[in-house]
Each structure stands twice: as C-alpha cells, then as structure tokens.
Design a protein around this motif. Structure first.
Motif, PDB file in Angstrom:
ATOM      1  N   VAL A  92       0.872  -1.174   0.000  1.00  0.00           N
ATOM      2  CA  VAL A  92       0.000   0.000   0.000  1.00  0.00           C
ATOM      3  C   VAL A  92       0.907   1.222   0.000  1.00  0.00           C
ATOM      4  O   VAL A  92       1.812   1.327   0.835  1.00  0.00           O
ATOM      5  CB  VAL A  92      -0.934   0.015   1.211  1.00  0.00           C
ATOM      6  CG1 VAL A  92      -1.787   1.283   1.194  1.00  0.00           C
ATOM      7  CG2 VAL A  92      -1.825  -1.219   1.225  1.00  0.00           C
ATOM      8  N   TYR A  93       0.669   2.109  -0.940  1.00  0.00           N
ATOM      9  CA  TYR A  93       1.481   3.311  -1.081  1.00  0.00           C
ATOM     10  C   TYR A  93       0.733   4.506  -0.495  1.00  0.00           C
ATOM     11  O   TYR A  93      -0.429   4.752  -0.839  1.00  0.00           O
ATOM     12  CB  TYR A  93       1.822   3.545  -2.545  1.00  0.00           C
ATOM     13  CG  TYR A  93       2.906   2.620  -3.045  1.00  0.00           C
ATOM     14  CD1 TYR A  93       2.661   1.261  -3.203  1.00  0.00           C
ATOM     15  CD2 TYR A  93       4.186   3.093  -3.320  1.00  0.00           C
ATOM     16  CE1 TYR A  93       3.653   0.392  -3.636  1.00  0.00           C
ATOM     17  CE2 TYR A  93       5.182   2.241  -3.759  1.00  0.00           C
ATOM     18  CZ  TYR A  93       4.915   0.892  -3.912  1.00  0.00           C
ATOM     19  OH  TYR A  93       5.913   0.040  -4.332  1.00  0.00           O
ATOM     20  N   TYR A  94       1.430   5.236   0.352  1.00  0.00           N
ATOM     21  CA  TYR A  94       0.846   6.382   1.044  1.00  0.00           C
ATOM     22  C   TYR A  94       1.561   7.671   0.650  1.00  0.00           C
ATOM     23  O   TYR A  94       2.791   7.702   0.526  1.00  0.00           O
ATOM     24  CB  TYR A  94       0.972   6.218   2.551  1.00  0.00           C
ATOM     25  CG  TYR A  94       0.227   5.034   3.117  1.00  0.00           C
ATOM     26  CD1 TYR A  94       0.843   3.797   3.248  1.00  0.00           C
ATOM     27  CD2 TYR A  94      -1.099   5.157   3.542  1.00  0.00           C
ATOM     28  CE1 TYR A  94       0.169   2.710   3.769  1.00  0.00           C
ATOM     29  CE2 TYR A  94      -1.780   4.077   4.068  1.00  0.00           C
ATOM     30  CZ  TYR A  94      -1.140   2.856   4.184  1.00  0.00           C
ATOM     31  OH  TYR A  94      -1.818   1.783   4.705  1.00  0.00           O
ATOM     32  N   CYS A  95       0.770   8.708   0.503  1.00  0.00           N
ATOM     33  CA  CYS A  95       1.303  10.047   0.266  1.00  0.00           C
ATOM     34  C   CYS A  95       1.418  10.768   1.606  1.00  0.00           C
ATOM     35  O   CYS A  95       0.562  10.615   2.498  1.00  0.00           O
ATOM     36  CB  CYS A  95       0.368  10.805  -0.667  1.00  0.00           C
ATOM     37  SG  CYS A  95       0.889  12.489  -1.042  1.00  0.00           S
ATOM     38  N   ASN A  96       2.457  11.562   1.725  1.00  0.00           N
ATOM     39  CA  ASN A  96       2.687  12.344   2.937  1.00  0.00           C
ATOM     40  C   ASN A  96       3.051  13.764   2.557  1.00  0.00           C
ATOM     41  O   ASN A  96       3.738  13.985   1.553  1.00  0.00           O
ATOM     42  CB  ASN A  96       3.819  11.712   3.750  1.00  0.00           C
ATOM     43  CG  ASN A  96       4.209  12.536   4.947  1.00  0.00           C
ATOM     44  OD1 ASN A  96       5.182  13.293   4.908  1.00  0.00           O
ATOM     45  ND2 ASN A  96       3.459  12.409   6.012  1.00  0.00           N
ATOM     46  N   ALA A  97       2.594  14.720   3.353  1.00  0.00           N
ATOM     47  CA  ALA A  97       2.910  16.114   3.046  1.00  0.00           C
ATOM     48  C   ALA A  97       3.038  16.936   4.322  1.00  0.00           C
ATOM     49  O   ALA A  97       2.258  16.756   5.269  1.00  0.00           O
ATOM     50  CB  ALA A  97       1.834  16.717   2.152  1.00  0.00           C
ATOM     51  N   ASP A  98       4.000  17.821   4.324  1.00  0.00           N
ATOM     52  CA  ASP A  98       4.197  18.801   5.407  1.00  0.00           C
ATOM     53  C   ASP A  98       3.449  20.060   4.974  1.00  0.00           C
ATOM     54  O   ASP A  98       3.922  20.795   4.111  1.00  0.00           O
ATOM     55  CB  ASP A  98       5.693  19.062   5.587  1.00  0.00           C
ATOM     56  CG  ASP A  98       5.985  20.118   6.635  1.00  0.00           C
ATOM     57  OD1 ASP A  98       7.127  20.604   6.675  1.00  0.00           O
ATOM     58  OD2 ASP A  98       5.070  20.468   7.404  1.00  0.00           O
ATOM     59  N   VAL A  99       2.292  20.277   5.579  1.00  0.00           N
ATOM     60  CA  VAL A  99       1.354  21.292   5.101  1.00  0.00           C
ATOM     61  C   VAL A  99       1.306  22.481   6.044  1.00  0.00           C
ATOM     62  O   VAL A  99       1.207  22.323   7.257  1.00  0.00           O
ATOM     63  CB  VAL A  99      -0.059  20.680   4.964  1.00  0.00           C
ATOM     64  CG1 VAL A  99      -1.065  21.759   4.559  1.00  0.00           C
ATOM     65  CG2 VAL A  99      -0.059  19.532   3.961  1.00  0.00           C
ATOM     66  N   GLY A 103      -3.433  28.961   9.946  1.00  0.00           N
ATOM     67  CA  GLY A 103      -3.194  28.988  11.380  1.00  0.00           C
ATOM     68  C   GLY A 103      -2.455  27.795  11.952  1.00  0.00           C
ATOM     69  O   GLY A 103      -2.260  27.719  13.165  1.00  0.00           O
ATOM     70  N   TYR A 104      -2.051  26.848  11.107  1.00  0.00           N
ATOM     71  CA  TYR A 104      -1.345  25.698  11.655  1.00  0.00           C
ATOM     72  C   TYR A 104      -0.491  25.021  10.600  1.00  0.00           C
ATOM     73  O   TYR A 104      -0.637  25.252   9.404  1.00  0.00           O
ATOM     74  CB  TYR A 104      -2.335  24.679  12.240  1.00  0.00           C
ATOM     75  CG  TYR A 104      -3.186  23.960  11.212  1.00  0.00           C
ATOM     76  CD1 TYR A 104      -4.383  24.515  10.775  1.00  0.00           C
ATOM     77  CD2 TYR A 104      -2.811  22.729  10.689  1.00  0.00           C
ATOM     78  CE1 TYR A 104      -5.170  23.874   9.835  1.00  0.00           C
ATOM     79  CE2 TYR A 104      -3.588  22.076   9.756  1.00  0.00           C
ATOM     80  CZ  TYR A 104      -4.774  22.646   9.328  1.00  0.00           C
ATOM     81  OH  TYR A 104      -5.550  22.009   8.399  1.00  0.00           O
ATOM     82  N   ARG A 105       0.380  24.182  11.117  1.00  0.00           N
ATOM     83  CA  ARG A 105       1.236  23.358  10.260  1.00  0.00           C
ATOM     84  C   ARG A 105       1.043  21.917  10.692  1.00  0.00           C
ATOM     85  O   ARG A 105       1.025  21.635  11.893  1.00  0.00           O
ATOM     86  CB  ARG A 105       2.701  23.763  10.416  1.00  0.00           C
ATOM     87  CG  ARG A 105       3.682  22.925   9.603  1.00  0.00           C
ATOM     88  CD  ARG A 105       5.102  23.428   9.778  1.00  0.00           C
ATOM     89  NE  ARG A 105       6.073  22.592   9.079  1.00  0.00           N
ATOM     90  CZ  ARG A 105       7.384  22.852   9.062  1.00  0.00           C
ATOM     91  NH1 ARG A 105       7.859  23.909   9.698  1.00  0.00           N
ATOM     92  NH2 ARG A 105       8.204  22.043   8.408  1.00  0.00           N
ATOM     93  N   SER A 106       0.894  21.016   9.756  1.00  0.00           N
ATOM     94  CA  SER A 106       0.645  19.631  10.113  1.00  0.00           C
ATOM     95  C   SER A 106       1.284  18.676   9.120  1.00  0.00           C
ATOM     96  O   SER A 106       1.554  19.039   7.981  1.00  0.00           O
ATOM     97  CB  SER A 106      -0.859  19.349  10.184  1.00  0.00           C
ATOM     98  OG  SER A 106      -1.442  19.468   8.904  1.00  0.00           O
ATOM     99  N   ASN A 107       1.476  17.457   9.592  1.00  0.00           N
ATOM    100  CA  ASN A 107       1.995  16.382   8.767  1.00  0.00           C
ATOM    101  C   ASN A 107       0.825  15.498   8.380  1.00  0.00           C
ATOM    102  O   ASN A 107       0.226  14.866   9.249  1.00  0.00           O
ATOM    103  CB  ASN A 107       3.062  15.593   9.528  1.00  0.00           C
ATOM    104  CG  ASN A 107       3.753  14.576   8.664  1.00  0.00           C
ATOM    105  OD1 ASN A 107       3.431  13.398   8.681  1.00  0.00           O
ATOM    106  ND2 ASN A 107       4.704  15.032   7.875  1.00  0.00           N
ATOM    107  N   GLU A 108       0.483  15.484   7.122  1.00  0.00           N
ATOM    108  CA  GLU A 108      -0.729  14.814   6.666  1.00  0.00           C
ATOM    109  C   GLU A 108      -0.416  13.536   5.880  1.00  0.00           C
ATOM    110  O   GLU A 108       0.587  13.465   5.160  1.00  0.00           O
ATOM    111  CB  GLU A 108      -1.551  15.757   5.777  1.00  0.00           C
ATOM    112  CG  GLU A 108      -1.964  17.061   6.442  1.00  0.00           C
ATOM    113  CD  GLU A 108      -3.027  16.860   7.486  1.00  0.00           C
ATOM    114  OE1 GLU A 108      -3.691  15.794   7.497  1.00  0.00           O
ATOM    115  OE2 GLU A 108      -3.220  17.787   8.310  1.00  0.00           O
ATOM    116  N   TRP A 109      -1.316  12.568   6.007  1.00  0.00           N
ATOM    117  CA  TRP A 109      -1.210  11.302   5.283  1.00  0.00           C
ATOM    118  C   TRP A 109      -2.490  11.042   4.495  1.00  0.00           C
ATOM    119  O   TRP A 109      -3.582  11.391   4.941  1.00  0.00           O
ATOM    120  CB  TRP A 109      -1.002  10.140   6.249  1.00  0.00           C
ATOM    121  CG  TRP A 109       0.325  10.141   6.928  1.00  0.00           C
ATOM    122  CD1 TRP A 109       0.630  10.751   8.102  1.00  0.00           C
ATOM    123  CD2 TRP A 109       1.512   9.492   6.484  1.00  0.00           C
ATOM    124  NE1 TRP A 109       1.949  10.531   8.409  1.00  0.00           N
ATOM    125  CE2 TRP A 109       2.515   9.750   7.437  1.00  0.00           C
ATOM    126  CE3 TRP A 109       1.841   8.719   5.364  1.00  0.00           C
ATOM    127  CZ2 TRP A 109       3.826   9.277   7.306  1.00  0.00           C
ATOM    128  CZ3 TRP A 109       3.132   8.238   5.235  1.00  0.00           C
ATOM    129  CH2 TRP A 109       4.111   8.518   6.197  1.00  0.00           C
TER     130      TRP A 109
END
Length: 119
Positions: A92-99, A103-109
């Motif tokens: 299973v391939y997952y995308c990840n992004a430092d967004v 008002g916020y910064r998050s690490n999303e999957w």
C-alpha cells in the motif's frame, strides 16, 4: 481541513509501470516536503521517495533508477512514476505532506492506494 488522496494504484505485471497521484484539498498556504511511503503486509511502513518544494528529491536505494517522484506546486499535487516494477514493490502506497494551512502546520497522510505486482 486538509486531505490527501492517492490514486493510480492497481495490478500490474512484473516489468510494468504505474503512475500514482496525490491530490490535496482544503485551504493550503504552502506545502513543504512531500513524499511517498509504502507498507507491505507484515512489514513496517518505509520511505520510497521525497521531494522538497524546490524539487530536490531523495529515493530509497531499492527504487533508485526505477521510480521518479515529481510535484506540481501550483496544484499541490505529487506524483510517483514507477517503472520496471517487481513483485517486492507490492504494498500500500501512502502520500505524505508537510502542510502549512490556515493557522497551523501539520503532517498529513493519505488513505493509501494498493499496488500489486504479479504475473
């Protein structure tokens, strides 16, 4: 709320190719690093490739020369072109992004997309 959605997975024969896409939604000010990770059954999630906002790339040794990561900053989208696929690429391939959003910064999957390499 920011969401990542992967697409493009599927069943392919050894030696074949697939192109994965990671699209984003929500109010996004900026995306820093983006990456692709994968998780095979019974194994830990592992890094496949990453790309900075300036398009500096990094690859796992196992995919160098076969996979290419790219991104379209205007569309906040990332891609993974996979060639010369092997059965061991099945995962299973997952995308990840430092967004950076409102008002916020998050690490999303993303939720993942299945890639199966089999004859």
């Amino acid at each position: 709320q920011v969401q990542l959605v992967e697409s493009g997975g599927g069943l392919v024969q050894p030696g074949g190719s697939l192109r994965l896409s990671c699209t984003t939604s929500g109010i996004i000010f900026r995306i820093n690093d983006m990456g692709w990770y994968r998780q095979a059954p019974g194994k830990q999630r592992e890094l496949v490739a990453t790309i900075t906002s300036g398009s500096i790339t990094n690859y796992a040794d196992s995919v160098k020369g076969r996979f290419t990561i790219s991104r379209d900053n205007a569309k906040n989208t990332a891609y993974l072109q996979m060639s010369s696929l092997k059965p061991e690429d099945t995962a299973v391939y997952y995308c990840n992004a430092d967004v950076v959003a409102r008002g916020y910064r998050s690490n999303e999957w993303g939720q993942g997309t299945q890639v199966t390499v089999s004859s």
